[in-house]
Design a protein around this motif. Structure first.
Motif, PDB file in Angstrom:
ATOM      1  N   TRP A   1       0.777  -1.277   0.214  1.00  0.00           N
ATOM      2  CA  TRP A   1      -0.159   0.094   0.120  1.00  0.00           C
ATOM      3  C   TRP A   1       0.674   1.255   0.107  1.00  0.00           C
ATOM      4  O   TRP A   1       0.659   2.149  -0.919  1.00  0.00           O
ATOM      5  CB  TRP A   1      -1.075  -0.084   1.223  1.00  0.00           C
ATOM      6  CG  TRP A   1      -2.145   0.955   1.027  1.00  0.00           C
ATOM      7  CD1 TRP A   1      -1.973   2.380   1.376  1.00  0.00           C
ATOM      8  CD2 TRP A   1      -3.291   0.628   0.797  1.00  0.00           C
ATOM      9  NE1 TRP A   1      -2.934   2.861   0.908  1.00  0.00           N
ATOM     10  CE2 TRP A   1      -3.923   1.938   1.093  1.00  0.00           C
ATOM     11  CE3 TRP A   1      -4.127  -0.280   0.751  1.00  0.00           C
ATOM     12  CZ2 TRP A   1      -5.629   2.022   0.740  1.00  0.00           C
ATOM     13  CZ3 TRP A   1      -5.441  -0.331   0.414  1.00  0.00           C
ATOM     14  CH2 TRP A   1      -6.022   0.898   0.543  1.00  0.00           C
ATOM     15  N   ILE A   2       1.861   1.292   0.919  1.00  0.00           N
ATOM     16  CA  ILE A   2       2.751   2.336   0.929  1.00  0.00           C
ATOM     17  C   ILE A   2       3.646   2.483  -0.482  1.00  0.00           C
ATOM     18  O   ILE A   2       3.769   3.627  -1.179  1.00  0.00           O
ATOM     19  CB  ILE A   2       3.681   2.441   2.066  1.00  0.00           C
ATOM     20  CG1 ILE A   2       3.145   2.259   3.452  1.00  0.00           C
ATOM     21  CG2 ILE A   2       4.702   3.402   2.354  1.00  0.00           C
ATOM     22  CD1 ILE A   2       3.867   1.671   4.456  1.00  0.00           C
TER      23      ILE A   2
ATOM     24  N   PRO B   1      -4.154   0.888  -4.751  1.00  0.00           N
ATOM     25  CA  PRO B   1      -3.621  -0.239  -4.071  1.00  0.00           C
ATOM     26  C   PRO B   1      -4.701  -1.109  -3.411  1.00  0.00           C
ATOM     27  O   PRO B   1      -4.586  -2.528  -3.225  1.00  0.00           O
ATOM     28  CB  PRO B   1      -2.712   0.280  -2.849  1.00  0.00           C
ATOM     29  CG  PRO B   1      -3.342   1.828  -2.605  1.00  0.00           C
ATOM     30  CD  PRO B   1      -3.481   1.766  -4.246  1.00  0.00           C
ATOM     31  N   ALA B   2      -5.753  -0.557  -3.090  1.00  0.00           N
ATOM     32  CA  ALA B   2      -7.038  -1.075  -2.562  1.00  0.00           C
ATOM     33  C   ALA B   2      -7.467  -2.213  -3.777  1.00  0.00           C
ATOM     34  O   ALA B   2      -7.708  -3.310  -3.441  1.00  0.00           O
ATOM     35  CB  ALA B   2      -8.213  -0.355  -2.418  1.00  0.00           C
TER      36      ALA B   2
ATOM     37  N   THR C   1      -5.668  -3.235  -6.311  1.00  0.00           N
ATOM     38  CA  THR C   1      -4.832  -4.215  -6.828  1.00  0.00           C
ATOM     39  C   THR C   1      -4.613  -5.447  -5.601  1.00  0.00           C
ATOM     40  O   THR C   1      -4.583  -6.451  -6.010  1.00  0.00           O
ATOM     41  CB  THR C   1      -3.323  -3.461  -6.389  1.00  0.00           C
ATOM     42  OG1 THR C   1      -3.353  -2.648  -7.502  1.00  0.00           O
ATOM     43  CG2 THR C   1      -2.204  -4.474  -6.770  1.00  0.00           C
TER      44      THR C   1
ATOM     45  N   SER D   1       1.120   4.081  -3.396  1.00  0.00           N
ATOM     46  CA  SER D   1       0.385   5.059  -3.129  1.00  0.00           C
ATOM     47  C   SER D   1       1.583   6.229  -2.829  1.00  0.00           C
ATOM     48  O   SER D   1       1.518   7.399  -3.356  1.00  0.00           O
ATOM     49  CB  SER D   1      -0.410   5.022  -1.731  1.00  0.00           C
ATOM     50  OG  SER D   1      -0.025   4.735  -0.918  1.00  0.00           O
ATOM     51  N   ASP D   2       2.377   5.987  -1.902  1.00  0.00           N
ATOM     52  CA  ASP D   2       3.303   6.936  -1.536  1.00  0.00           C
ATOM     53  C   ASP D   2       4.665   7.123  -2.361  1.00  0.00           C
ATOM     54  O   ASP D   2       5.160   8.316  -2.658  1.00  0.00           O
ATOM     55  CB  ASP D   2       3.680   6.889  -0.068  1.00  0.00           C
ATOM     56  CG  ASP D   2       2.635   6.774   1.039  1.00  0.00           C
ATOM     57  OD1 ASP D   2       1.461   7.485   0.523  1.00  0.00           O
ATOM     58  OD2 ASP D   2       2.748   6.569   2.156  1.00  0.00           O
TER      59      ASP D   2
ATOM     60  N   PRO E   1      -3.207   6.898  -7.179  1.00  0.00           N
ATOM     61  CA  PRO E   1      -4.301   7.164  -6.388  1.00  0.00           C
ATOM     62  C   PRO E   1      -4.680   6.248  -5.260  1.00  0.00           C
ATOM     63  O   PRO E   1      -4.043   4.994  -5.482  1.00  0.00           O
ATOM     64  CB  PRO E   1      -5.574   7.345  -7.275  1.00  0.00           C
ATOM     65  CG  PRO E   1      -4.863   7.588  -8.748  1.00  0.00           C
ATOM     66  CD  PRO E   1      -3.319   6.612  -8.592  1.00  0.00           C
ATOM     67  N   SER E   2      -5.316   6.481  -4.388  1.00  0.00           N
ATOM     68  CA  SER E   2      -5.561   5.730  -3.334  1.00  0.00           C
ATOM     69  C   SER E   2      -6.163   4.390  -3.570  1.00  0.00           C
ATOM     70  O   SER E   2      -6.112   3.445  -2.776  1.00  0.00           O
ATOM     71  CB  SER E   2      -6.182   6.543  -1.822  1.00  0.00           C
ATOM     72  OG  SER E   2      -7.289   7.029  -2.541  1.00  0.00           O
ATOM     73  N   TRP E   3      -7.106   4.489  -4.446  1.00  0.00           N
ATOM     74  CA  TRP E   3      -8.043   3.195  -4.857  1.00  0.00           C
ATOM     75  C   TRP E   3      -7.125   2.276  -5.594  1.00  0.00           C
ATOM     76  O   TRP E   3      -7.263   1.275  -5.801  1.00  0.00           O
ATOM     77  CB  TRP E   3      -9.120   3.753  -5.698  1.00  0.00           C
ATOM     78  CG  TRP E   3      -8.640   4.283  -7.048  1.00  0.00           C
ATOM     79  CD1 TRP E   3      -8.566   5.577  -7.292  1.00  0.00           C
ATOM     80  CD2 TRP E   3      -8.315   3.557  -8.206  1.00  0.00           C
ATOM     81  NE1 TRP E   3      -8.265   5.962  -8.909  1.00  0.00           N
ATOM     82  CE2 TRP E   3      -8.073   4.649  -9.303  1.00  0.00           C
ATOM     83  CE3 TRP E   3      -8.368   2.244  -8.621  1.00  0.00           C
ATOM     84  CZ2 TRP E   3      -7.851   4.247 -10.657  1.00  0.00           C
ATOM     85  CZ3 TRP E   3      -8.140   2.035  -9.984  1.00  0.00           C
ATOM     86  CH2 TRP E   3      -7.884   2.968 -11.081  1.00  0.00           C
TER      87      TRP E   3
END
Length: 473
Positions: free
Chosen positions: A37-38, A51-52, A54, A41-42, A47-49
């Motif tokens: 996730w890091i 990693p979700a 994925t 996104s970072d 966009p934050s969606w």
């Protein structure tokens, strides 16, 4: 308690090789375990969606892929299937190093999910070929301990690399994913080279007979005990793995009972206790009825979640003490039940369906792990988490009820196998009660209770044959 080194010396060359491969894979997995996730996104700025989605794609692909690998293991020799599984998983995780956009991240998720779904399945399948029931049971326990210990070391190493000042963050994280991929490829090469030396000729090889090809997952699920055990394993995963990383921290932090430091301490305790419990108890639980171990695990989890419930109503040192006590019990229950149920499932399965049984085992554990966060998200807002705690307590008691029922229906050969008993049900013919053997439809290949083949479950050596077996607990 037996000396862990003495137990290790009992293992056949086959089991030792698979344990070493699991250690290598687990270390590699730990390198990247906390970071996807890091990283997306970072580090990659997606966009934050992304990693979700994925993670969701990876999980869904793993379910489908696991079922396919199980079928292939029942049709082709391990030397053909196992290196391919490792290669696909290695390529998939390495692709994350190049995940600079949405499509590359999703492509990596598809390949990695498809590959990783087969890794646990093939390792449990290989453990199941151990020459005795004792070695198989000990192998699954050792596998669990090795997985936790090496994953923990991998997480520490990955954290150190990620925090270095050398190079850019993107390069450091990419190197971690490439290193994880290299461990899979190395594991596949080792198994390709050593399997012919440690696996008996014809062991697990595919059978061209029409009878074997007609066997499917429906035949496996309808066999005596198999479906019930898989359902119980799903619940076990839901109330343990599935909640430890979601419901437990969510419940304890939403009301301010614990902060991030307390949750980090709970995770560290989980790893230490899980490994220690396997080292201390692996040999002893081989002398206890498997239904008893399942019942004890459910009872221990019930007390654990009751302590967590109480911790959420406290603050400061009281909350931390109650929470850590609950985590200790949760970890002990995990260390007891998963290797034992895996071994039981592999005892109940014959060679012709062993791959499918271990694939379903992986699906059951994954389903519980995925459903855990969803359940926590739905119930945590209700009555300050009370709804989630009550549901988890009910699930733990359901595990106890299933175990009590199994105690009366499992034959003594399945519930407490003799240490010298052959690991191959078709050869030993004593792994299951007579009615279970005669009730199985012709061509299903199910003769006795479920076998986990390792993690996998997923059978002790001749040296163990002389050891006394205590009375059933």
């Amino acid at each position: 308690m037996a000396n862990p080194l003495a137990v290790l010396r009992e293992f056949s060359p086959r089991t030792r090789v698979v344990l070493c491969v699991n250690a290598l894979n687990s270390f590699g997995g730990g390198l990247v375990l906390p970071f996807l996730w890091i990283y997306l996104s970072d580090v990659r700025g997606l966009p934050s969606w992304v990693p979700a989605v994925t993670l969701a794609v990876q999980a869904a692909t793993a379910v489908v892929g696991g079922l396919l690998w199980g079928s292939l293991l029942d049709r082709f020799p391990p030397r053909t299937t196992v290196p391919v599984v490792m290669a696909v998983a290695g390529v998939g995780t390495a692709l994350y190093a190049q995940a600079t956009g949405v499509y590359t991240a999703l492509a990596a998720a598809l390949v990695y999910g498809f590959g990783i779904s087969g890794v646990g399945t093939v390792l449990r399948f290989l453990y199941a070929g151990a020459p005795s029931a004792r070695e198989r049971g000990l192998a699954y326990s050792a596998d669990y301990a090795v997985f936790n210990a090496m994953t923990g070391l991998g997480v520490l190493a990955g954290g150190l690399v990620a925090s270095l000042d050398a190079g850019s963050r993107a390069v450091r994280f990419a190197l971690l994913y490439l290193a994880d991929g290299a461990t899979f490829l190395l594991a596949g090469a080792v198994l390709f080279w050593l399997l012919p030396k440690v696996v008996q000729a014809g062991d697990g090889a595919g059978d061209d007979s029409g009878e074997k090809r007609r066997v499917g997952y429906r035949d496996v699920l309808t066999q005596r005990h198999i479906g019930v055990l898989l359902a119980a394993l799903t619940v076990c995963s839901l109330v343990s793995y599935g909640q430890f990383r979601s419901g437990l921290p969510g419940y304890l932090t939403q009301g301010g009972a614990l902060g991030p430091e307390g949750i980090s301490g709970a995770f560290a305790v989980n790893i230490l206790v899980a490994v220690g419990a396997q080292v201390l108890l692996a040999d002893r639980i081989q002398r206890v009825r498997r239904s008893t171990v399942l019942a004890v695990s459910g009872a221990v989890w019930t007390v654990a979640w009751a302590l967590v419930l109480a911790a959420g109503l406290q603050r400061g040192g009281s909350a931390l003490g109650l929470a850590l006590a609950g985590v200790v019990l949760l970890s002990v229950g995990e260390a007891l039940v998963f290797p034992v149920v895996t071994s039981l499932l592999n005892d109940l399965a014959t060679e012709r369906v062993r791959g499918r049984v271990n694939a379903l085992l992986s699906v059951a554990v994954s389903t519980g792990s995925v459903a855990g966060p969803a359940l926590a998200g739905a119930l945590l807002p209700w009555a300050d988490g009370l709804g989630l705690m009550v549901t988890l307590l009910a699930g733990c008691l359901a595990v106890v009820a299933v175990a009590v029922r199994l105690r009366t229906s499992l034959g003594p050969g399945a519930d407490l196998p003799k240490p010298e008993e052959s690991a191959a049900p078709e050869e030993a013919g004593t792994s299951a009660p007579e009615e279970a053997r005669t009730a199985a439809p012709e061509g299903t290949g199910i003769v006795t209770p479920e076998g986990t083949g390792t993690s996998a479950p997923e059978a002790p050596s001749e040296k163990a044959a002389a050891e006394p077996v205590t009375a059933a607990v």
